[in-house]
Design a protein around this motif. Structure first.
Motif, short mmCIF file in Angstrom:
data_model
loop_
_atom_site.label_atom_id
_atom_site.label_comp_id
_atom_site.label_asym_id
_atom_site.label_seq_id
_atom_site.Cartn_x
_atom_site.Cartn_y
_atom_site.Cartn_z
N LYS A 59 -8.00 -4.07 -6.11
CA LYS A 59 -7.63 -4.98 -5.02
C LYS A 59 -6.38 -4.50 -4.28
O LYS A 59 -6.19 -4.83 -3.12
CB LYS A 59 -7.38 -6.38 -5.57
N ILE A 60 -5.55 -3.75 -4.96
CA ILE A 60 -4.32 -3.26 -4.35
C ILE A 60 -4.63 -2.26 -3.25
O ILE A 60 -3.91 -2.17 -2.26
CB ILE A 60 -3.42 -2.62 -5.44
N GLY A 98 3.81 1.13 -0.06
CA GLY A 98 4.27 0.21 -1.09
C GLY A 98 3.20 -0.25 -2.05
O GLY A 98 3.32 -1.33 -2.63
N ARG A 99 2.17 0.54 -2.25
CA ARG A 99 1.10 0.12 -3.16
C ARG A 99 1.55 0.07 -4.61
O ARG A 99 1.13 -0.81 -5.35
CB ARG A 99 -0.09 1.07 -3.04
N SER A 100 2.40 0.99 -5.01
CA SER A 100 2.82 1.00 -6.41
C SER A 100 3.66 -0.23 -6.73
O SER A 100 3.53 -0.82 -7.81
CB SER A 100 3.59 2.28 -6.73
N ILE A 147 1.33 4.13 -13.24
CA ILE A 147 0.57 3.50 -12.16
C ILE A 147 0.67 4.34 -10.89
O ILE A 147 -0.31 4.52 -10.17
CB ILE A 147 1.08 2.06 -11.91
N SER A 148 1.84 4.89 -10.64
CA SER A 148 2.04 5.66 -9.41
C SER A 148 2.16 7.15 -9.71
O SER A 148 2.95 7.85 -9.08
CB SER A 148 3.28 5.17 -8.69
N LYS A 149 1.38 7.65 -10.65
CA LYS A 149 1.49 9.07 -11.02
C LYS A 149 1.00 9.99 -9.91
O LYS A 149 1.40 11.14 -9.84
CB LYS A 149 0.75 9.36 -12.31
N ASN A 185 3.31 7.06 -4.52
CA ASN A 185 3.44 5.62 -4.30
C ASN A 185 2.27 5.03 -3.53
O ASN A 185 2.00 3.84 -3.62
CB ASN A 185 4.74 5.32 -3.56
N ASP A 186 1.58 5.85 -2.75
CA ASP A 186 0.47 5.35 -1.95
C ASP A 186 -0.87 5.44 -2.66
O ASP A 186 -1.82 4.78 -2.26
CB ASP A 186 0.39 6.12 -0.63
N LYS A 187 -0.96 6.27 -3.69
CA LYS A 187 -2.24 6.46 -4.38
C LYS A 187 -2.11 5.97 -5.82
O LYS A 187 -1.82 6.73 -6.73
CB LYS A 187 -2.61 7.95 -4.38
#
Length: 88
Positions: free
Chosen positions: A15-16, A23-25, A55-57, A60-62
């Motif tokens: 959903k994110i 700013g997805r992470s 989570i953001s490995k 930050n956008d993926k």
């Protein structure tokens, strides 16, 4: 109902990815906190820094689409969320 002191769960973060790319992470970490607070009726949820980094490995956008976490009870309505270690 039985108390859940140590619980493993998979949180779907798809959903994110439907929102803005920036700013997805940060949104994913907030989403994990919200899911755990709702599931365990917690007042405070502590996120492990290793979980936030995993989570953001990819940046930050993926963000990753799913994450497996272990939720441990620390105190009265205080929970710690850690990344689950794969045993394969």
């Amino acid at each position: 109902m039985k108390e859940k002191d140590n619980f493993e769960m998979v949180i779907n973060l798809r959903k994110i990815k439907t929102g803005k790319r920036t700013g997805r992470s940060k949104r994913a970490v907030k989403f994990v906190r919200k899911i755990v607070a709702r599931h365990f009726n917690a007042d405070k949820v502590v996120i492990d820094p290793l979980l936030a980094k995993s989570i953001s490995k990819n940046g930050n956008d993926k963000v990753v689409s799913k994450v497996r976490v272990v939720v441990s009870k620390v105190g009265e309505k205080i929970y710690l969320v850690r990344l689950a270690i794969k045993s394969r």
